[in-house]
Design a protein around this motif. Structure first.
Motif, short mmCIF file in Angstrom:
data_model
loop_
_atom_site.label_atom_id
_atom_site.label_comp_id
_atom_site.label_asym_id
_atom_site.label_seq_id
_atom_site.Cartn_x
_atom_site.Cartn_y
_atom_site.Cartn_z
N GLU A 102 0.83 -1.21 0.00
CA GLU A 102 0.00 0.00 0.00
C GLU A 102 0.86 1.26 0.00
N LYS A 103 1.95 1.26 0.80
CA LYS A 103 2.86 2.41 0.81
C LYS A 103 3.54 2.58 -0.54
N MET A 104 3.93 1.47 -1.15
CA MET A 104 4.59 1.54 -2.46
C MET A 104 3.63 2.09 -3.52
N GLU A 108 1.19 4.17 -2.93
CA GLU A 108 1.05 5.61 -2.66
C GLU A 108 2.20 6.39 -3.30
N VAL A 109 3.43 5.89 -3.15
CA VAL A 109 4.59 6.57 -3.73
C VAL A 109 4.50 6.56 -5.25
N ARG A 110 4.05 5.44 -5.82
CA ARG A 110 3.89 5.34 -7.27
C ARG A 110 2.90 6.39 -7.77
N LYS A 111 1.81 6.59 -7.04
CA LYS A 111 0.82 7.57 -7.44
C LYS A 111 1.33 9.00 -7.23
N GLU A 112 2.14 9.23 -6.18
CA GLU A 112 2.74 10.55 -5.95
C GLU A 112 3.66 10.93 -7.11
N LEU A 113 4.41 9.94 -7.62
CA LEU A 113 5.34 10.20 -8.72
C LEU A 113 4.64 10.24 -10.08
N ASN A 153 3.63 1.82 -17.77
CA ASN A 153 5.06 2.11 -17.84
C ASN A 153 5.86 1.62 -16.64
N LEU A 154 5.19 1.08 -15.64
CA LEU A 154 5.87 0.63 -14.44
C LEU A 154 6.64 -0.67 -14.72
N LYS A 155 7.92 -0.67 -14.40
CA LYS A 155 8.76 -1.84 -14.60
C LYS A 155 9.00 -2.59 -13.30
N GLN A 156 9.30 -1.84 -12.23
CA GLN A 156 9.73 -2.47 -10.99
C GLN A 156 9.51 -1.52 -9.82
N MET A 157 9.20 -2.08 -8.65
CA MET A 157 9.09 -1.29 -7.43
C MET A 157 9.93 -1.98 -6.36
N GLN A 158 10.65 -1.18 -5.57
CA GLN A 158 11.49 -1.73 -4.51
C GLN A 158 11.28 -0.93 -3.24
N TYR A 159 11.48 -1.62 -2.11
CA TYR A 159 11.31 -1.00 -0.80
C TYR A 159 12.48 -1.43 0.08
N LEU A 160 13.14 -0.47 0.70
CA LEU A 160 14.25 -0.76 1.61
C LEU A 160 14.00 -0.04 2.93
N LEU A 161 14.06 -0.80 4.02
CA LEU A 161 13.95 -0.23 5.36
C LEU A 161 15.19 -0.67 6.13
N SER A 162 15.94 0.30 6.64
CA SER A 162 17.14 -0.04 7.39
C SER A 162 17.32 0.96 8.51
N ASP A 163 18.11 0.56 9.49
CA ASP A 163 18.44 1.49 10.55
C ASP A 163 19.92 1.36 10.89
N ALA A 164 20.46 2.45 11.40
CA ALA A 164 21.86 2.49 11.81
C ALA A 164 21.91 2.99 13.24
N SER A 177 16.06 4.55 7.98
CA SER A 177 15.99 4.95 6.57
C SER A 177 14.92 4.12 5.88
N GLU A 178 14.03 4.80 5.18
CA GLU A 178 12.96 4.13 4.43
C GLU A 178 13.00 4.65 3.00
N LYS A 179 13.40 3.76 2.07
CA LYS A 179 13.57 4.15 0.67
C LYS A 179 12.58 3.40 -0.20
N TYR A 180 12.04 4.14 -1.17
CA TYR A 180 11.20 3.54 -2.21
C TYR A 180 11.91 3.77 -3.54
N ILE A 181 12.06 2.72 -4.31
CA ILE A 181 12.73 2.81 -5.61
C ILE A 181 11.73 2.37 -6.67
N MET A 182 11.42 3.28 -7.58
CA MET A 182 10.46 3.01 -8.64
C MET A 182 11.18 3.07 -9.98
N VAL A 183 11.02 2.03 -10.78
CA VAL A 183 11.64 1.97 -12.10
C VAL A 183 10.52 1.95 -13.13
N ASP A 184 10.52 2.93 -14.01
CA ASP A 184 9.55 2.96 -15.08
C ASP A 184 10.27 3.30 -16.38
N TYR A 185 9.56 3.19 -17.48
CA TYR A 185 10.20 3.46 -18.76
C TYR A 185 9.34 4.40 -19.58
#
Length: 171
Positions: free
Chosen positions: A41-43, A45-50, A56-67, A116-124
């Motif tokens: 659902e979060k992914m 939302e980000v796809r719709k924001e962009l 045209n959507l190729k790939q969606m990625q989600y990374l959650l990490s902490d330091a 850190s919460e990253k969303y990576i969207m790949v489209d063409y």
């Protein structure tokens, strides 16, 4: 049928106690809209924001990490007068936390943590190889190639993406 087996193995790997490997899920756009998973659902939302079109959507990625790191500062002199001093507190918000500990007679303990919460969207999108012609009719017959576009969205306001590079391996 191979998509179903691939997704099943990806779910098993994700829910396994061994987190040393990640597998790729394969979903259609309809399945992405249908599933009620919080990360999906979060992914979406980000796809719709962009404003990325479904086709045209190729790939969606989600990374959650902490330091985080724990440090102690010990002084030779007495800093605190109260012998029963044992103070622990947390300062911060959703993205940053600082655990601070004070101990009698002269110890200060800090433990900062960043999320850190990253969303990576790949489209063409298709673009003309040469500069586009002024007349729209001539642009229809120009040669085009497919351009992959990668959008990296970092939700943590304290983290700034400095540099990134994406390479597609062609066979």
């Amino acid at each position: 049928m191979s998509t179903l087996a691939s997704n099943e193995k990806a779910f098993i790997a994700e829910n396994s106690s061994l987190k040393n490997e990640n597998r790729v899920f394969k979903f259609t756009i309809e399945q992405l809209d249908y599933y009620n998973d919080s990360i999906l659902e979060k992914m979406n939302e980000v796809r719709k924001e962009l404003d990325i079109k479904d086709k045209n959507l190729k790939q969606m990625q989600y990374l959650l990490s902490d330091a985080q790191r724990k440090d102690s500062i010990i002084f030779r002199d007495t800093l605190f007068k109260e012998p029963t001093l044992n103070l622990d507190t947390i300062i911060g918000d959703k993205w940053y936390q600082m655990k601070l500990g004070l101990r009698y007679p002269s110890t200060i303990i800090t433990e900062p943590k960043f999320v850190s919460e990253k969303y990576i969207m790949v489209d063409y999108k298709k673009e003309t190889i040469n500069p586009p012609r002024k007349c729209w009719l001539l642009r229809l017959f120009q040669k085009k190639h497919t351009i992959l576009k990668v959008n990296v969205v970092e939700k943590n306001p304290y983290i700034e993406n400095k540099n990134s590079r994406f390479i597609e391996i062609i066979k």
